[in-house]
Design a protein around this motif. Structure first.
Motif, PDB file in Angstrom:
ATOM      1  N   ASP A 183       2.628  13.167 -16.787  1.00 14.55           N
ATOM      2  CA  ASP A 183       3.885  13.997 -16.240  1.00 14.55           C
ATOM      3  C   ASP A 183       4.874  14.154 -17.520  1.00 14.55           C
ATOM      4  O   ASP A 183       5.467  14.985 -18.066  1.00 14.55           O
ATOM      5  CB  ASP A 183       4.574  13.896 -15.002  1.00 14.55           C
ATOM      6  N   LEU A 184       5.182  12.781 -17.813  1.00 16.00           N
ATOM      7  CA  LEU A 184       6.256  12.474 -19.095  1.00 16.00           C
ATOM      8  C   LEU A 184       5.551  13.140 -20.304  1.00 16.00           C
ATOM      9  O   LEU A 184       6.535  13.975 -21.047  1.00 16.00           O
ATOM     10  CB  LEU A 184       6.279  10.936 -19.248  1.00 16.00           C
ATOM     11  N   LEU A 185       4.336  13.039 -20.649  1.00 16.97           N
ATOM     12  CA  LEU A 185       3.848  13.434 -21.718  1.00 16.97           C
ATOM     13  C   LEU A 185       3.773  15.031 -21.726  1.00 16.97           C
ATOM     14  O   LEU A 185       4.523  15.627 -22.823  1.00 16.97           O
ATOM     15  CB  LEU A 185       2.348  12.923 -21.852  1.00 16.97           C
ATOM     16  N   LYS A 186       3.455  15.653 -20.681  1.00 12.06           N
ATOM     17  CA  LYS A 186       3.431  17.110 -20.670  1.00 12.06           C
ATOM     18  C   LYS A 186       4.777  17.689 -20.676  1.00 12.06           C
ATOM     19  O   LYS A 186       5.123  18.791 -21.328  1.00 12.06           O
ATOM     20  CB  LYS A 186       2.731  17.283 -19.276  1.00 12.06           C
ATOM     21  N   SER A 187       5.771  16.973 -20.173  1.00 18.59           N
ATOM     22  CA  SER A 187       7.226  17.601 -20.213  1.00 18.59           C
ATOM     23  C   SER A 187       7.829  17.485 -21.335  1.00 18.59           C
ATOM     24  O   SER A 187       8.747  18.411 -22.073  1.00 18.59           O
ATOM     25  CB  SER A 187       8.098  16.937 -19.148  1.00 18.59           C
ATOM     26  N   VAL A 188       7.471  16.421 -22.363  1.00 19.38           N
ATOM     27  CA  VAL A 188       8.370  16.477 -23.634  1.00 19.38           C
ATOM     28  C   VAL A 188       7.345  17.007 -24.468  1.00 19.38           C
ATOM     29  O   VAL A 188       8.154  17.246 -25.657  1.00 19.38           O
ATOM     30  CB  VAL A 188       8.579  14.867 -24.139  1.00 19.38           C
ATOM     31  N   SER A 189       6.084  17.042 -24.596  1.00 16.13           N
ATOM     32  CA  SER A 189       5.461  17.957 -25.604  1.00 16.13           C
ATOM     33  C   SER A 189       4.105  18.365 -25.178  1.00 16.13           C
ATOM     34  O   SER A 189       2.999  17.937 -24.967  1.00 16.13           O
ATOM     35  CB  SER A 189       5.052  16.868 -26.844  1.00 16.13           C
ATOM     36  N   ARG A 190       4.255  19.686 -24.562  1.00 13.42           N
ATOM     37  CA  ARG A 190       3.085  20.501 -24.309  1.00 13.42           C
ATOM     38  C   ARG A 190       1.957  20.471 -25.042  1.00 13.42           C
ATOM     39  O   ARG A 190       0.744  20.143 -24.775  1.00 13.42           O
ATOM     40  CB  ARG A 190       3.422  21.777 -23.655  1.00 13.42           C
ATOM     41  N   SER A 191       2.114  20.754 -26.470  1.00 14.62           N
ATOM     42  CA  SER A 191       1.150  20.881 -27.525  1.00 14.62           C
ATOM     43  C   SER A 191       0.547  19.587 -27.570  1.00 14.62           C
ATOM     44  O   SER A 191      -0.812  19.365 -27.548  1.00 14.62           O
ATOM     45  CB  SER A 191       1.420  21.488 -28.675  1.00 14.62           C
ATOM     46  N   PHE A 192       1.246  18.417 -27.585  1.00 12.91           N
ATOM     47  CA  PHE A 192       0.539  17.322 -27.955  1.00 12.91           C
ATOM     48  C   PHE A 192      -0.199  16.674 -26.576  1.00 12.91           C
ATOM     49  O   PHE A 192      -1.318  15.887 -26.739  1.00 12.91           O
ATOM     50  CB  PHE A 192       1.609  16.283 -28.412  1.00 12.91           C
ATOM     51  N   TYR A 193       0.122  17.065 -25.429  1.00 16.00           N
ATOM     52  CA  TYR A 193      -0.281  16.878 -24.090  1.00 16.00           C
ATOM     53  C   TYR A 193      -1.758  17.420 -24.302  1.00 16.00           C
ATOM     54  O   TYR A 193      -2.678  16.947 -23.815  1.00 16.00           O
ATOM     55  CB  TYR A 193       0.532  17.439 -22.910  1.00 16.00           C
ATOM     56  N   LEU A 194      -1.978  18.625 -24.825  1.00 14.10           N
ATOM     57  CA  LEU A 194      -3.286  19.485 -24.714  1.00 14.10           C
ATOM     58  C   LEU A 194      -4.231  18.681 -25.636  1.00 14.10           C
ATOM     59  O   LEU A 194      -5.501  18.567 -25.231  1.00 14.10           O
ATOM     60  CB  LEU A 194      -2.972  20.743 -25.366  1.00 14.10           C
ATOM     61  N   SER A 195      -3.719  17.986 -26.830  1.00 10.85           N
ATOM     62  CA  SER A 195      -4.608  17.125 -27.526  1.00 10.85           C
ATOM     63  C   SER A 195      -5.118  16.011 -26.983  1.00 10.85           C
ATOM     64  O   SER A 195      -6.316  15.548 -26.993  1.00 10.85           O
ATOM     65  CB  SER A 195      -3.840  16.945 -29.021  1.00 10.85           C
ATOM     66  N   ILE A 196      -3.947  15.592 -26.179  1.00  8.04           N
ATOM     67  CA  ILE A 196      -4.460  14.259 -25.551  1.00  8.04           C
ATOM     68  C   ILE A 196      -5.385  14.328 -24.479  1.00  8.04           C
ATOM     69  O   ILE A 196      -6.474  13.483 -24.317  1.00  8.04           O
ATOM     70  CB  ILE A 196      -3.108  13.623 -24.758  1.00  8.04           C
ATOM     71  N   ARG A 197      -5.351  15.468 -23.551  1.00  8.16           N
ATOM     72  CA  ARG A 197      -6.349  15.653 -22.800  1.00  8.16           C
ATOM     73  C   ARG A 197      -7.634  15.961 -23.114  1.00  8.16           C
ATOM     74  O   ARG A 197      -8.719  15.550 -22.484  1.00  8.16           O
ATOM     75  CB  ARG A 197      -5.787  17.164 -21.709  1.00  8.16           C
ATOM     76  N   LEU A 198      -7.820  16.325 -24.468  1.00  6.89           N
ATOM     77  CA  LEU A 198      -9.354  16.391 -25.109  1.00  6.89           C
ATOM     78  C   LEU A 198      -9.868  15.139 -25.430  1.00  6.89           C
ATOM     79  O   LEU A 198     -11.110  15.042 -25.929  1.00  6.89           O
ATOM     80  CB  LEU A 198      -9.150  17.450 -26.245  1.00  6.89           C
ATOM     81  N   LEU A 199      -9.110  13.961 -25.619  1.00  6.07           N
ATOM     82  CA  LEU A 199      -9.644  12.848 -26.209  1.00  6.07           C
ATOM     83  C   LEU A 199     -10.335  12.113 -25.119  1.00  6.07           C
ATOM     84  O   LEU A 199     -10.328  12.140 -24.016  1.00  6.07           O
ATOM     85  CB  LEU A 199      -8.368  11.832 -26.701  1.00  6.07           C
ATOM     86  N   PRO A 200     -11.289  11.216 -25.483  1.00  6.57           N
ATOM     87  CA  PRO A 200     -12.319  10.489 -24.862  1.00  6.57           C
ATOM     88  C   PRO A 200     -11.257   9.549 -24.044  1.00  6.57           C
ATOM     89  O   PRO A 200     -10.255   9.042 -24.450  1.00  6.57           O
ATOM     90  CB  PRO A 200     -12.896   9.612 -25.497  1.00  6.57           C
ATOM     91  N   ALA A 201     -11.540   9.004 -22.747  1.00  5.23           N
ATOM     92  CA  ALA A 201     -10.494   8.358 -21.873  1.00  5.23           C
ATOM     93  C   ALA A 201     -10.330   6.984 -22.536  1.00  5.23           C
ATOM     94  O   ALA A 201      -8.936   6.386 -22.556  1.00  5.23           O
ATOM     95  CB  ALA A 201     -11.402   7.843 -20.696  1.00  5.23           C
ATOM     96  N   GLY A 202     -10.905   6.223 -23.318  1.00  4.60           N
ATOM     97  CA  GLY A 202     -10.493   4.925 -23.977  1.00  4.60           C
ATOM     98  C   GLY A 202      -9.396   5.175 -25.092  1.00  4.60           C
ATOM     99  O   GLY A 202      -8.534   4.285 -25.271  1.00  4.60           O
ATOM    100  N   LEU A 203      -9.292   6.356 -25.767  1.00  4.55           N
ATOM    101  CA  LEU A 203      -8.453   6.897 -26.460  1.00  4.55           C
ATOM    102  C   LEU A 203      -6.866   7.343 -25.870  1.00  4.55           C
ATOM    103  O   LEU A 203      -6.030   7.313 -26.699  1.00  4.55           O
ATOM    104  CB  LEU A 203      -8.840   7.839 -27.554  1.00  4.55           C
ATOM    105  N   ARG A 204      -7.075   7.774 -24.840  1.00  8.29           N
ATOM    106  CA  ARG A 204      -5.963   8.602 -24.369  1.00  8.29           C
ATOM    107  C   ARG A 204      -4.692   7.778 -23.985  1.00  8.29           C
ATOM    108  O   ARG A 204      -3.548   7.922 -24.341  1.00  8.29           O
ATOM    109  CB  ARG A 204      -6.225   9.238 -23.043  1.00  8.29           C
ATOM    110  N   GLN A 205      -4.850   6.429 -23.518  1.00  4.61           N
ATOM    111  CA  GLN A 205      -3.740   5.607 -23.190  1.00  4.61           C
ATOM    112  C   GLN A 205      -3.132   5.293 -24.444  1.00  4.61           C
ATOM    113  O   GLN A 205      -1.714   5.542 -24.450  1.00  4.61           O
ATOM    114  CB  GLN A 205      -4.229   4.440 -22.072  1.00  4.61           C
ATOM    115  N   PRO A 206      -3.697   4.560 -25.221  1.00  7.97           N
ATOM    116  CA  PRO A 206      -2.811   4.081 -26.418  1.00  7.97           C
ATOM    117  C   PRO A 206      -2.035   5.118 -27.228  1.00  7.97           C
ATOM    118  O   PRO A 206      -1.190   4.978 -27.762  1.00  7.97           O
ATOM    119  CB  PRO A 206      -3.874   3.222 -27.212  1.00  7.97           C
ATOM    120  N   VAL A 207      -2.851   6.317 -27.385  1.00  6.06           N
ATOM    121  CA  VAL A 207      -2.341   7.455 -27.972  1.00  6.06           C
ATOM    122  C   VAL A 207      -0.958   8.060 -27.293  1.00  6.06           C
ATOM    123  O   VAL A 207      -0.053   8.442 -28.229  1.00  6.06           O
ATOM    124  CB  VAL A 207      -3.436   8.435 -28.676  1.00  6.06           C
TER     125      VAL A 207
END
Length: 362
Positions: free
Chosen positions: A37-61
């Protein structure tokens, strides 16, 4: 509803075939809903890129991005004196490195949250202790990588405060070298971080060797930051900042201290950096085309596609328009881009075609 449908379609079509389930002990933890929710609120475009990443990469990025946005928020809180912001950035960096008592993050949160007029930035500063708690849960290698990239980004924010901390007077970077250093600190380093994380987590990540991908990633990140600088030139001048080099402005007959600059005189300088931004986005597309997993390829290409469209809008408006208002890609165009990525499975050929289309303003 249309937004949800377009996003749901793109996620379904870009999803790679499910690999065999990993043993429970090796499965990465799911991203906490509050983090998303925080990620989506501060940067919708980067949130979209994060959602496309494999699970192991999403959290650290995602955590690295949120903490980078927090340091940016600290640097940009112009209601507070520059010296105070610089001190807090030093404290923030100590927390990142683990050299400060954990309770110090509560002090930063309580001090900066009340000054945030934007509710999303306010929510981020309130949640800062939780962001550090999420960072502490990362594995050792991921934690080291996050700390390294945040050290570069925070150094870039510190330089911003040192150079532009007193908005009563306007200041400019002095040379192309200073601009290149700044774009590396706040964005080129992010490209390198993304690349190292992908090579670590994805055994068959790229068609190109890691060294070449790191070169392209560095250029790509710097290009994205140049797009931001060129897009925000009017807002930055109003805030007392000029990222275009002072000696280039002087050669064009423009005084760096002028809040209202002559757009016609400034045009050659602006055009030079616009051209370089385009070249570096081209490197970004070379980077994305070399990525093998299609969802990560889509995530890697998305910023370049959005950047190409932004540059097309800047060219159409001209410098005078860019100084008068901030160009922004329409949300329906973003939805259309996501849907095309989904329908084409982000193939290299389709990405190249869409990049050309975006660059032509279509």
């Amino acid at each position: 509803m249309a937004t949800c449908d377009a996003w749901r379609t793109s996620c379904c079509l870009l999803r790679a075939p499910h690999p065999p389930p990993a043993p429970p002990s090796t499965l990465p933890p799911p991203l906490p809903p509050q983090l998303l929710d925080l990620l989506k609120s501060v940067s919708r475009s980067f949130y979209l890129s994060i959602r496309l990443l494999p699970a192991g990469l999403r959290q650290p990025v995602a955590i690295a991005y949120l903490l980078a946005r927090a340091s940016d928020t600290i640097a940009d809180t112009s209601e507070l004196p520059a010296r105070e912001r610089a001190t807090m950035l030093e404290l923030f960096m100590g927390l990142i490195e683990g050299a400060q008592p954990p309770g110090s993050v509560e002090d930063i949160s309580a001090w900066f949250a009340p000054f945030q007029r934007n509710e999303d930035e306010h929510a981020l500063m309130v949640a800062l202790p939780q962001c550090f708690a999420w960072m502490a849960q990362l594995g050792p290698q991921d934690l080291d990588a996050v700390r390294e990239v945040l050290a570069s980004i925070t150094r870039g924010q510190q330089l911003d405060v040192e150079r532009f901390g007193e908005p009563a007077t306007i200041a400019s970077l002095q040379s192309p070298g200073e601009l290149d250093e700044y774009t590396w600190l706040v964005a080129g380093s992010v490209g390198e971080f993304w690349t190292r994380m992908c090579f670590r987590h994805l055994p068959d990540f790229s068609n190109l060797p890691e060294e070449r991908m790191l070169e392209l990633a560095k250029s790509y990140g710097k290009g994205l930051q140049l797009v931001n600088i060129l897009r925000d030139v009017g807002e930055d001048l109003a805030a007392g900042r000029c990222y275009l080099p002072a000696h280039e402005l002087a050669a064009a007959g423009v005084a760096p201290g002028d809040r209202i600059m002559n757009a016609a005189a400034l045009q050659p300088v602006w055009q030079k950096w616009l051209h370089l931004a385009q070249q570096r986005l081209d490197d970004g597309m070379l980077y994305a085309s070399a990525v093998k997993p299609r969802r990560v390829r889509a995530a890697s290409a998305l910023p370049a596609l959005l950047g190409a469209r932004t540059l097309a809008l800047l060219r159409a408006d001209g410098l005078a328009g860019a100084m008068a208002h901030r160009v922004k890609m329409d949300r329906t165009q973003v939805q259309g881009l996501l849907l095309r990525l989904a329908l084409t499975l982000a193939s290299p050929a389709s990405l190249a075609a869409q990049y050309r289309r975006m660059g032509q303003g279509q």
